[in-house]
Design an enzyme around this catalytic site. Sequence first.
Site, PDB file in Angstrom:
ATOM      1  N   ASP A  14     -49.552 -41.329  16.350  1.00  0.00           N
ATOM      2  CA  ASP A  14     -48.659 -40.341  16.940  1.00  0.00           C
ATOM      3  C   ASP A  14     -49.427 -39.002  16.952  1.00  0.00           C
ATOM      4  O   ASP A  14     -50.459 -38.873  16.273  1.00  0.00           O
ATOM      5  CB  ASP A  14     -47.409 -40.282  16.043  1.00  0.00           C
ATOM      6  N   ASP A  16     -47.954 -35.112  17.228  1.00  0.00           N
ATOM      7  CA  ASP A  16     -47.391 -33.974  16.473  1.00  0.00           C
ATOM      8  C   ASP A  16     -46.896 -34.394  15.083  1.00  0.00           C
ATOM      9  O   ASP A  16     -46.145 -35.353  14.940  1.00  0.00           O
ATOM     10  CB  ASP A  16     -46.222 -33.356  17.250  1.00  0.00           C
ATOM     11  N   ASP A 203     -44.698 -39.729  12.292  1.00  0.00           N
ATOM     12  CA  ASP A 203     -43.854 -38.947  11.374  1.00  0.00           C
ATOM     13  C   ASP A 203     -42.403 -38.794  11.818  1.00  0.00           C
ATOM     14  O   ASP A 203     -41.572 -38.292  11.063  1.00  0.00           O
ATOM     15  CB  ASP A 203     -44.429 -37.523  11.226  1.00  0.00           C
TER      16      ASP A 203
HETATM   17  O1  LIG Z   1     -44.433 -38.039  19.562  1.00  0.00           O
HETATM   18  P1  LIG Z   1     -45.052 -36.743  19.110  1.00  0.00           P
HETATM   19  O2  LIG Z   1     -46.486 -36.616  19.499  1.00  0.00           O
HETATM   20  O3  LIG Z   1     -44.839 -36.514  17.655  1.00  0.00           O
HETATM   21  O4  LIG Z   1     -44.257 -35.639  19.905  1.00  0.00           O
HETATM   22  C1  LIG Z   1     -42.912 -35.326  19.553  1.00  0.00           C
HETATM   23  C2  LIG Z   1     -42.615 -33.917  19.955  1.00  0.00           C
HETATM   24  O5  LIG Z   1     -43.654 -33.132  19.375  1.00  0.00           O
HETATM   25  C3  LIG Z   1     -43.686 -31.752  19.696  1.00  0.00           C
HETATM   26  O6  LIG Z   1     -42.653 -31.100  19.000  1.00  0.00           O
HETATM   27  C4  LIG Z   1     -42.859 -31.100  17.595  1.00  0.00           C
HETATM   28  O7  LIG Z   1     -44.044 -30.359  17.307  1.00  0.00           O
HETATM   29  C5  LIG Z   1     -44.002 -28.962  17.688  1.00  0.00           C
HETATM   30  C6  LIG Z   1     -45.358 -28.361  17.400  1.00  0.00           C
HETATM   31  O8  LIG Z   1     -45.728 -28.561  16.076  1.00  0.00           O
HETATM   32  C7  LIG Z   1     -42.857 -28.269  16.936  1.00  0.00           C
HETATM   33  O9  LIG Z   1     -42.769 -26.895  17.307  1.00  0.00           O
HETATM   34  C8  LIG Z   1     -41.529 -29.000  17.242  1.00  0.00           C
HETATM   35  O10 LIG Z   1     -40.477 -28.420  16.491  1.00  0.00           O
HETATM   36  C9  LIG Z   1     -41.668 -30.483  16.889  1.00  0.00           C
HETATM   37  O11 LIG Z   1     -40.502 -31.227  17.225  1.00  0.00           O
HETATM   38  C10 LIG Z   1     -43.632 -31.541  21.185  1.00  0.00           C
HETATM   39  O12 LIG Z   1     -43.594 -30.164  21.458  1.00  0.00           O
HETATM   40  C11 LIG Z   1     -42.489 -32.298  21.810  1.00  0.00           C
HETATM   41  O13 LIG Z   1     -42.513 -32.151  23.214  1.00  0.00           O
HETATM   42  C12 LIG Z   1     -42.650 -33.756  21.462  1.00  0.00           C
HETATM   43  O14 LIG Z   1     -41.645 -34.534  22.063  1.00  0.00           O
END
Ligand SMILES: O=P(O)(O)OC[C@H]1O[C@H](O[C@H]2O[C@H](CO)[C@@H](O)[C@H](O)[C@H]2O)[C@H](O)[C@@H](O)[C@@H]1O
Length: 269
Positions: A14, A16, A203
Amino acid sequence: MSDAEGKEIIMFLDYDGTLSLITEDHDKAYLTDEMREAVKEVAIYFKTAIISGRSTDKVQSFVKLTGIHYAGSHGMDIKGPTNTDKTNQEVMFQPASEYLPMIDEVVNILKEKTKSIPGAAVEHNKFCLTVHFRRVDEKGWAALAELVEMVLINYPKLRLTQGRKVLELRPSIKWDKGKALEFLLNSLGIAESKDVLPVYIGDDRTDEDAFKVLRERGQGLGIVVSKTSKETNASYSLQDPSEVQEFLKRLVKWKQHTLGQSKKNQFIR
Ligand SMILES: O=P(O)(O)OC[C@H]1O[C@H](O[C@H]2O[C@H](CO)[C@@H](O)[C@H](O)[C@H]2O)[C@H](O)[C@@H](O)[C@@H]1O
């Protein structure tokens, strides 16, 4: 590592919160050079895919590595590896392409409507979209959720899911990160092989779909990234991206060691 003896490991990562730290500004969740190096090394020894909620283009622009699969939009935009020019990346599967105009429309509506809520942000993730509330005052969370739900009423073909301080709207098709993982195993021609060990590290709630697939297959390792204990379909845990990085580095060392050993065994025989 004993689970992996004699098996081909396939890495699913994954983005983020797994490879990158969670940041206040979603546009600044960069990959560190050290983590990039760790993923690059892993991809030399194991087939590797990054499965993210972000658009494939966005996650690629952060990771900047060729030779790996990228599956953005929660697995709704799967692209194959390229060794040279990343613009040549082969599209392998896009099960929600008919939703593109709808997602564009809803992104515009929500951008307009959330202007009145300080800190709210709408991110276009190509086949899905994210409404961020990490920077919204807690008192405004309910109003933001209500606003999103109101918009959703006019789009019954979309569904609402939740992530880390985000609300996400995506096509209500039966597709998720678990399905993307299965698709990739199939397209690599190894879905039926008993000599394969898929490892998925993630995560967030959406990663649970992938952990569940591994659990149901009775094959592979799900590793949840979390500092606290939580209900999960994963079998193991790592605390944060720095532990993920360490794990990836150890995996490479272990592989190098086993390759060294098998070379030695060739001489002994
Ligand atoms: O599937 P992932 O790669 O984990 O993406 C899921 C979402 O991740 C991002 O949001 C998350 O991370 C951001 C930066 O650290 C944070 O600001 C946010 O609160 C988190 O939820 C991304 O911006 C989303 O579009 C993704 O869907």
